[in-house]
Scaffold this motif. Sequence first.
Motif, mmCIF file in Angstrom:
data_model
loop_
_atom_site.group_PDB
_atom_site.id
_atom_site.type_symbol
_atom_site.label_atom_id
_atom_site.label_comp_id
_atom_site.label_asym_id
_atom_site.label_seq_id
_atom_site.Cartn_x
_atom_site.Cartn_y
_atom_site.Cartn_z
ATOM 1 N N ARG A 178 34.057 32.615 34.767
ATOM 2 C CA ARG A 178 34.492 33.617 33.947
ATOM 3 C C ARG A 178 35.614 34.225 34.756
ATOM 4 N NH1 ARG A 178 31.022 35.129 29.599
ATOM 5 N NH2 ARG A 178 31.973 37.379 29.939
ATOM 6 N N ALA A 179 35.528 34.692 36.036
ATOM 7 C CA ALA A 179 36.937 35.289 36.594
ATOM 8 C C ALA A 179 38.040 34.312 36.788
ATOM 9 C CB ALA A 179 36.215 35.669 38.050
ATOM 10 N N GLU A 180 37.838 33.212 36.928
ATOM 11 C CA GLU A 180 38.970 32.256 36.937
ATOM 12 C C GLU A 180 39.688 32.108 35.564
ATOM 13 O OE1 GLU A 180 37.574 29.366 40.614
ATOM 14 O OE2 GLU A 180 36.916 29.052 38.485
ATOM 15 N N ALA A 181 38.648 32.210 34.479
ATOM 16 C CA ALA A 181 39.141 32.030 33.023
ATOM 17 C C ALA A 181 39.880 33.440 32.800
ATOM 18 C CB ALA A 181 38.190 31.686 32.062
ATOM 19 N N ARG A 182 39.498 34.469 33.230
ATOM 20 C CA ARG A 182 40.319 35.747 32.773
ATOM 21 C C ARG A 182 41.464 35.802 33.584
ATOM 22 N NH1 ARG A 182 38.882 41.509 35.056
ATOM 23 N NH2 ARG A 182 40.248 42.663 33.983
ATOM 24 N N VAL A 183 41.698 35.106 34.714
ATOM 25 C CA VAL A 183 43.007 35.126 35.619
ATOM 26 C C VAL A 183 43.808 34.305 34.544
ATOM 27 C CG1 VAL A 183 44.274 34.395 37.458
ATOM 28 C CG2 VAL A 183 42.266 35.585 37.647
ATOM 29 N N THR A 184 43.563 33.184 34.085
ATOM 30 C CA THR A 184 44.166 32.323 33.518
ATOM 31 C C THR A 184 44.729 32.812 31.858
ATOM 32 O OG1 THR A 184 43.072 30.428 34.395
ATOM 33 C CG2 THR A 184 44.527 30.087 32.226
ATOM 34 N N ARG A 185 43.898 33.813 31.419
ATOM 35 C CA ARG A 185 44.176 34.280 30.068
ATOM 36 C C ARG A 185 45.127 35.406 30.346
ATOM 37 N NH1 ARG A 185 39.282 35.347 29.107
ATOM 38 N NH2 ARG A 185 39.240 37.481 29.689
ATOM 39 N N VAL A 186 44.864 36.344 31.304
ATOM 40 C CA VAL A 186 45.710 37.400 31.761
ATOM 41 C C VAL A 186 46.842 37.027 32.024
ATOM 42 C CG1 VAL A 186 45.942 39.561 32.944
ATOM 43 C CG2 VAL A 186 43.699 39.045 31.924
ATOM 44 N N ALA A 187 47.117 35.944 32.893
ATOM 45 C CA ALA A 187 48.188 35.678 33.252
ATOM 46 C C ALA A 187 49.324 35.128 31.952
ATOM 47 C CB ALA A 187 48.164 34.528 34.328
ATOM 48 N N ALA A 188 48.599 34.152 31.019
ATOM 49 C CA ALA A 188 49.250 33.595 29.994
ATOM 50 C C ALA A 188 49.852 34.895 28.928
ATOM 51 C CB ALA A 188 48.320 33.002 29.163
ATOM 52 N N GLU A 189 48.756 35.981 28.927
ATOM 53 C CA GLU A 189 49.337 36.866 28.049
ATOM 54 C C GLU A 189 50.369 37.767 28.694
ATOM 55 O OE1 GLU A 189 45.731 39.457 27.840
ATOM 56 O OE2 GLU A 189 44.968 38.213 26.524
ATOM 57 N N LEU A 190 50.376 37.785 29.979
ATOM 58 C CA LEU A 190 51.484 38.598 30.814
ATOM 59 C C LEU A 190 52.878 37.837 30.803
ATOM 60 C CD1 LEU A 190 52.329 41.085 32.540
ATOM 61 C CD2 LEU A 190 51.774 39.510 34.479
ATOM 62 N N ALA A 191 52.930 36.192 30.770
ATOM 63 C CA ALA A 191 53.902 35.443 30.627
ATOM 64 C C ALA A 191 54.457 35.481 29.273
ATOM 65 C CB ALA A 191 53.586 34.045 31.036
ATOM 66 N N ALA A 192 53.697 35.773 28.377
ATOM 67 C CA ALA A 192 54.402 35.709 26.812
ATOM 68 C C ALA A 192 54.829 37.042 26.585
ATOM 69 C CB ALA A 192 53.091 35.436 26.057
ATOM 70 N N LYS A 193 54.731 38.027 27.573
ATOM 71 C CA LYS A 193 55.323 39.222 26.980
ATOM 72 C C LYS A 193 56.835 39.031 27.236
ATOM 73 C CE LYS A 193 53.265 43.371 28.267
ATOM 74 N NZ LYS A 193 52.846 44.243 29.000
ATOM 75 N N PRO A 194 57.667 39.615 26.336
ATOM 76 C CA PRO A 194 59.162 39.389 26.701
ATOM 77 C C PRO A 194 59.453 40.484 27.943
ATOM 78 C CG PRO A 194 58.898 40.744 24.731
ATOM 79 C CD PRO A 194 57.444 40.307 25.165
ATOM 80 N N ALA A 195 60.439 39.747 28.654
ATOM 81 C CA ALA A 195 60.852 40.455 29.902
ATOM 82 C C ALA A 195 61.748 41.593 29.629
ATOM 83 C CB ALA A 195 61.662 39.428 30.802
ATOM 84 N N PRO A 196 61.614 42.859 30.237
ATOM 85 C CA PRO A 196 62.532 43.952 29.964
ATOM 86 C C PRO A 196 63.790 43.502 30.287
ATOM 87 C CG PRO A 196 61.169 44.448 31.897
ATOM 88 C CD PRO A 196 60.808 42.974 31.390
ATOM 89 N N GLN A 197 64.759 43.938 29.474
ATOM 90 C CA GLN A 197 66.180 43.613 29.750
ATOM 91 C C GLN A 197 66.732 44.837 30.756
ATOM 92 O OE1 GLN A 197 67.775 41.254 28.336
ATOM 93 N NE2 GLN A 197 65.951 40.609 27.289
ATOM 94 N N LYS A 198 67.537 44.241 31.647
ATOM 95 C CA LYS A 198 68.213 45.015 32.454
ATOM 96 C C LYS A 198 69.735 45.391 31.865
ATOM 97 C CE LYS A 198 65.779 43.525 36.563
ATOM 98 N NZ LYS A 198 65.913 42.988 37.919
ATOM 99 N N ALA A 199 69.939 46.704 32.370
ATOM 100 C CA ALA A 199 71.423 46.972 31.965
ATOM 101 C C ALA A 199 72.507 46.409 32.664
ATOM 102 C CB ALA A 199 71.684 48.487 32.326
ATOM 103 N N VAL A 200 73.419 45.872 32.383
ATOM 104 C CA VAL A 200 74.420 45.080 32.784
ATOM 105 C C VAL A 200 75.597 45.969 33.060
ATOM 106 C CG1 VAL A 200 75.884 43.026 32.614
ATOM 107 C CG2 VAL A 200 73.610 42.810 31.606
ATOM 108 N N ALA A 201 76.282 45.991 34.450
ATOM 109 C CA ALA A 201 77.354 46.855 34.688
ATOM 110 C C ALA A 201 78.376 46.596 33.860
ATOM 111 C CB ALA A 201 77.341 47.169 35.939
#
Length: 81
Positions: A58-81
Amino acid sequence: MRKRHRTIDEPTPADLAAIEDEWPLIEAELDVVNAEIAMLYAADRGGPTVLDWRRLRRAEARVTRVAAELAAKPAPQKAVA
Protein backbone atom coordinates in the motif's frame (compact mmCIF):
# COMPACT_ATOMS: atom_id res chain seq x y z
CA MET A 1 35.60 49.32 12.23
CA ARG A 2 33.06 47.80 9.90
CA LYS A 3 30.85 45.00 11.01
CA ARG A 4 30.86 41.96 8.82
CA HIS A 5 27.49 40.59 7.95
CA ARG A 6 27.34 36.88 7.76
CA THR A 7 25.21 35.64 4.91
CA ILE A 8 23.02 32.69 5.80
CA ASP A 9 21.55 30.70 2.97
CA GLU A 10 17.90 30.29 3.73
CA PRO A 11 15.22 28.87 1.48
CA THR A 12 13.44 31.40 -0.63
CA PRO A 13 9.66 31.62 -0.66
CA ALA A 14 9.77 29.74 -3.99
CA ASP A 15 11.89 26.99 -2.40
CA LEU A 16 9.43 26.67 0.47
CA ALA A 17 6.50 26.53 -1.95
CA ALA A 18 8.22 23.76 -3.92
CA ILE A 19 8.83 21.77 -0.74
CA GLU A 20 5.21 22.23 0.27
CA ASP A 21 4.06 21.03 -3.16
CA GLU A 22 6.27 17.94 -2.87
CA TRP A 23 5.40 17.20 0.75
CA PRO A 24 2.74 14.56 -0.04
CA LEU A 25 5.39 12.61 -2.00
CA ILE A 26 7.96 13.00 0.78
CA GLU A 27 5.40 11.76 3.28
CA ALA A 28 4.49 8.78 1.08
CA GLU A 29 8.17 7.87 0.71
CA LEU A 30 8.60 8.04 4.48
CA ASP A 31 5.71 5.56 4.79
CA VAL A 32 7.60 3.17 2.50
CA VAL A 33 10.73 3.51 4.64
CA ASN A 34 8.70 2.83 7.78
CA ALA A 35 7.09 -0.23 6.19
CA GLU A 36 10.52 -1.51 5.12
CA ILE A 37 11.84 -1.03 8.65
CA ALA A 38 8.87 -2.99 10.00
CA MET A 39 9.71 -5.78 7.54
CA LEU A 40 13.30 -5.88 8.82
CA TYR A 41 12.14 -6.07 12.42
CA ALA A 42 9.63 -8.75 11.47
CA ALA A 43 12.52 -10.99 10.44
CA ASP A 44 13.41 -11.25 14.14
CA ARG A 45 9.87 -12.35 14.95
CA GLY A 46 9.68 -15.22 12.51
CA GLY A 47 9.15 -13.23 9.31
CA PRO A 48 6.77 -10.62 8.01
CA THR A 49 3.06 -11.17 8.41
CA VAL A 50 0.42 -10.74 5.75
CA LEU A 51 -0.30 -7.34 7.29
CA ASP A 52 3.38 -6.33 7.00
CA TRP A 53 3.39 -7.20 3.29
CA ARG A 54 0.10 -5.38 2.76
CA ARG A 55 1.43 -2.26 4.50
CA LEU A 56 4.48 -2.28 2.23
CA ARG A 57 2.43 -2.76 -0.96
CA ARG A 58 0.00 0.00 0.00
CA ALA A 59 2.85 2.39 0.81
CA GLU A 60 4.55 1.66 -2.53
CA ALA A 61 1.26 2.14 -4.37
CA ARG A 62 0.75 5.46 -2.63
CA VAL A 63 4.19 6.67 -3.72
CA THR A 64 3.35 5.77 -7.31
CA ARG A 65 -0.03 7.49 -7.14
CA VAL A 66 1.27 10.67 -5.49
CA ALA A 67 4.26 10.86 -7.86
CA ALA A 68 1.92 10.58 -10.85
CA GLU A 69 -0.32 13.31 -9.43
CA LEU A 70 2.69 15.54 -8.84
CA ALA A 71 4.01 14.92 -12.34
CA ALA A 72 0.61 15.75 -13.85
CA LYS A 73 0.54 19.17 -12.21
CA PRO A 74 1.60 21.96 -14.55
CA ALA A 75 5.02 23.35 -13.75
CA PRO A 76 5.02 26.94 -12.55
CA GLN A 77 6.17 29.39 -15.17
CA LYS A 78 9.32 31.32 -14.33
CA ALA A 79 9.62 34.93 -15.32
CA VAL A 80 11.92 35.51 -18.26
CA ALA A 81 14.17 38.54 -18.04
